[in-house]
Enzyme design. Structure first.
Site, mmCIF file in Angstrom:
data_model
loop_
_atom_site.group_PDB
_atom_site.id
_atom_site.type_symbol
_atom_site.label_atom_id
_atom_site.label_comp_id
_atom_site.label_asym_id
_atom_site.label_seq_id
_atom_site.Cartn_x
_atom_site.Cartn_y
_atom_site.Cartn_z
ATOM 1 N N TYR B 291 1.044 -1.374 -0.103
ATOM 2 C CA TYR B 291 -0.117 -0.138 -0.050
ATOM 3 C C TYR B 291 0.974 1.214 -0.007
ATOM 4 O O TYR B 291 1.699 1.023 0.829
ATOM 5 C CB TYR B 291 -1.283 0.105 1.300
ATOM 6 C CG TYR B 291 -2.216 1.081 1.124
ATOM 7 C CD1 TYR B 291 -3.622 0.429 0.957
ATOM 8 C CD2 TYR B 291 -2.476 2.560 1.660
ATOM 9 C CE1 TYR B 291 -4.715 1.325 0.786
ATOM 10 C CE2 TYR B 291 -2.637 3.218 2.006
ATOM 11 C CZ TYR B 291 -4.334 2.296 0.879
ATOM 12 O OH TYR B 291 -5.459 2.759 0.896
ATOM 13 N N TYR B 341 -5.748 6.149 -7.111
ATOM 14 C CA TYR B 341 -5.488 5.756 -5.518
ATOM 15 C C TYR B 341 -7.205 5.591 -5.058
ATOM 16 O O TYR B 341 -8.277 6.081 -5.154
ATOM 17 C CB TYR B 341 -5.563 6.788 -5.130
ATOM 18 C CG TYR B 341 -5.828 7.057 -3.372
ATOM 19 C CD1 TYR B 341 -4.514 6.004 -2.809
ATOM 20 C CD2 TYR B 341 -6.509 7.748 -2.330
ATOM 21 C CE1 TYR B 341 -4.940 6.539 -1.373
ATOM 22 C CE2 TYR B 341 -7.191 7.108 -1.376
ATOM 23 C CZ TYR B 341 -6.474 6.644 -0.665
ATOM 24 O OH TYR B 341 -5.571 6.965 1.227
#
Ligand SMILES: [Zn+2]
Lengths: 157, 409
Positions: B291, B341
């Site tokens: 991440y 994102y």
């Protein structure tokens, strides 16, 4: 150059668990939470229970407001309007001198330094001061570097 | 090994384009992503009977999406959460299917992360003119310390101090993920960058520069989980769920900066469980997703999940080791830093495509699982991609992981 914050662009809304903390800053006192049962201390004060013994019978400890810079960031791009004129400003996490416990646990708080980044390093001692805001009910704690130390560490670009 | 290791599969993935702005509702985008995931799997409306999503009071709900698409659900739920939620909802779906509450479950995230609610709190015109601080914000907004960049920067700074790592390690991650984005036609930012480009980019909050920060995006993305027996007959080679951990936490919450080590993040508590469940070791992992809300979140999670020792991540990522064809390729789609994102869904989607051997790249026959492996011609398929470890980040205090296995390589 001193870092100036425009408090007219910031509204603080205390709640039942934090009202006494904000009352104390008005009297230039820096409080942390303390468990009435086991004596554990913590921050921020809106956490309503002791993480060591689960007690919800909790009170306050008035710190001397002195500590050591544990880490910091330098905010260059402001997000909150009150800080637009303050950039670049330093936010630090400060480990309080008088909240160390026998099992090694510590209490750290965060705040904006009055110093600019050239004067800041991890490991330096600092102390609290208090600033009036446009809201007579709210006095904000700030921190300033209060001396020198060995083995400090400074971010280098 | 876990009792349910390899019994459940991810069978469908789909997403909208990475947009800014979308000029669309989160409901419209979610419907597109869910529909694409169903088509990808080869599933009909009558096959889907569960739907879950996550959001931060910024999105539509499962009930709205299912109703719009004419899906009659046996289970729906929308949870509060951002990063680390996708993998947790996969774990949750396994439990629901195993217990008989549903058969096939779609998990989605739909967000106008740029044109709507921005995670950093910015508004379209710039800084928030007058900010109101209540609840937890009483003790951060008043010191101008609100955004994820500002918050994670604190543990990143301490990490640099404690380990001797420098921001050149951050640059390695930005460069690797951008290189992968250059091989991904869907990515928002596709021009390769260098370590120097990273080092010259403007400061956002020291120690983070612009190229340490992810791309805020308007996007919806969805994945579909079902049992392996159902997966066998679907369109693509199954991708098996081997193990993971789901929103594992540190002992002290994010808002308590008194944790003994600020950068001892949640993954440290989870990875033995995930690898034990999967029955593998780190050397079995062919590639990872990690991440990348910021370069640092990738760096610290590689360390937290045991890919290197404490304090070693800076050395570990040096010399392009996270790039395709090197030791441990990371975020093959470009990740949040360069593709867009999605609060984590996109990483799971890319991992599934890689494990199917069907990365949607410039290779003419990628749909048949045939790739050139010629990076100069835009191939981004990892050779022999069999096992992937996906590591997700909520805050320092919360993390998830999903270890997947493919059979197509
Ligand atoms: Zn106690």
């Amino acid at each position: 150059m001193p870092v100036t914050i425009d408090y007219s662009k910031l509204r603080i809304i205390p709640d039942p668990d934090t009202r006494e903390w904000w009352d104390a800053t008005r009297q230039h006192k820096y409080l942390v939470r303390r468990c009435n049962r086991c004596g554990h201390k913590w921050f921020p004060p809106n956490i309503p229970a002791c993480s060591k013994c689960m007690s919800m019978e909790i009170g306050w400890f008035e710190t001397a407001g002195k500590g050591v810079i544990h880490s910091y960031v330098v905010v260059v791009q402001p997000i909150v309007g009150a800080f637009v004129g303050a950039v670049p400003y330093v936010v630090a996490v400060i480990e309080l001198d008088d909240c160390k416990e026998e099992d090694g646990s510590v209490t750290r708080v965060a705040g904006v330094l009055t110093n600019d980044e050239t004067e800041v390093a991890i490991g330096l001692p600092c102390e609290v001061l208090f600033e009036a805001t446009n809201d007579p009910k709210i006095v904000m704690p700030r921190w300033r570097v209060s001396g020198s130390a060995e083995n400090t560490w400074k971010f280098s670009e | 090994m876990g009792a349910l290791t390899d019994k459940y599969c991810i069978v469908g993935v789909g997403e909208t384009p990475q947009m800014r702005p979308s000029n669309r509702t989160t409901l419209s985008m979610a419907c597109e992503a869910v529909t694409k995931a169903m088509m990808d799997a080869g599933l009909a409306a009558s096959d889907i009977d569960g739907m879950t999503s996550y959001q931060v009071a910024d999105s539509t709900s499962s009930a709205h999406v299912a109703t719009a698409l004419g899906l009659r659900l046996n289970y729906c739920l929308d949870i509060f959460g951002g990063g680390s939620s996708t993998e947790a909802l996969v774990a949750h779906a396994i439990g629901l299917i195993e217990a008989g509450y549903a058969k096939t479950i779609v998990c989605f995230r739909s967000m106008n992360g740029r044109s709507g609610r921005r995670m950093g709190g910015q508004i379209p015109g710039g800084p928030i003119p007058v900010a109101t601080a209540m609840d937890d914000n009483q003790f951060n907004m008043g010191w101008g310390w609100t955004t994820p960049a500002q918050r994670f920067g604190m543990s990143a700074m301490r990490y640099l101090r404690d380990t001797g790592c420098t921001t050149k390690a951050f640059a390695e991650i930005a460069v690797a993920h951008r290189y992968h984005a250059s091989l991904n036609p869907k990515a928002r930012l596709r021009s390769p960058i260098t370590i120097d480009d990273h080092q010259r980019s403007r400061w956002v909050v020291k120690p983070f520069r612009l190229l340490d920060c992810c791309q805020e995006t308007d996007v919806a993305a969805a994945i579909i989980v079902t049992s392996r027996e159902r997966a066998y007959d679907l369109r693509h080679p199954p991708v098996f769920i081997m193990g993971g951990y789901a929103r594992t936490m540190t002992e002290a919450p994010q808002w308590n900066y008194s944790r003994p080590v600020l950068h001892y993040v949640a993954g440290n508590y989870g990875w033995k469980r995930a690898f034990g469940m999967a029955g593998i070791s780190h050397s079995d992992v062919d590639f990872v997703s990690c991440y990348d809300a910021f370069t640092f979140t990738t760096l610290i999670q590689l360390e937290a999940n045991g890919f290197c020792g404490p304090g070693e991540a800076g050395e570990f990522v040096k010399g392009g080791r996270l790039q395709i064809d090197h030791e441990l390729p990371s975020n093959l789609s470009g990740g949040h830093l360069s593709e867009g994102y999605t609060h984590g869904v996109q990483m799971v989607i890319e991992n599934v495509r890689q494990l199917r051997h069907r990365a949607d790249d410039a290779c003419p026959e990628w749909r048949e699982g045939r790739h050139t492996y010629d990076r100069s011609k835009g191939c981004r398929q990892v050779k022999n991609a069999r096992i992937c470890c996906g590591m997700a980040w909520g805050w320092e205090n919360m993390a998830s992981c999903l270890i997947l296995r493919g059979i197509a390589a």
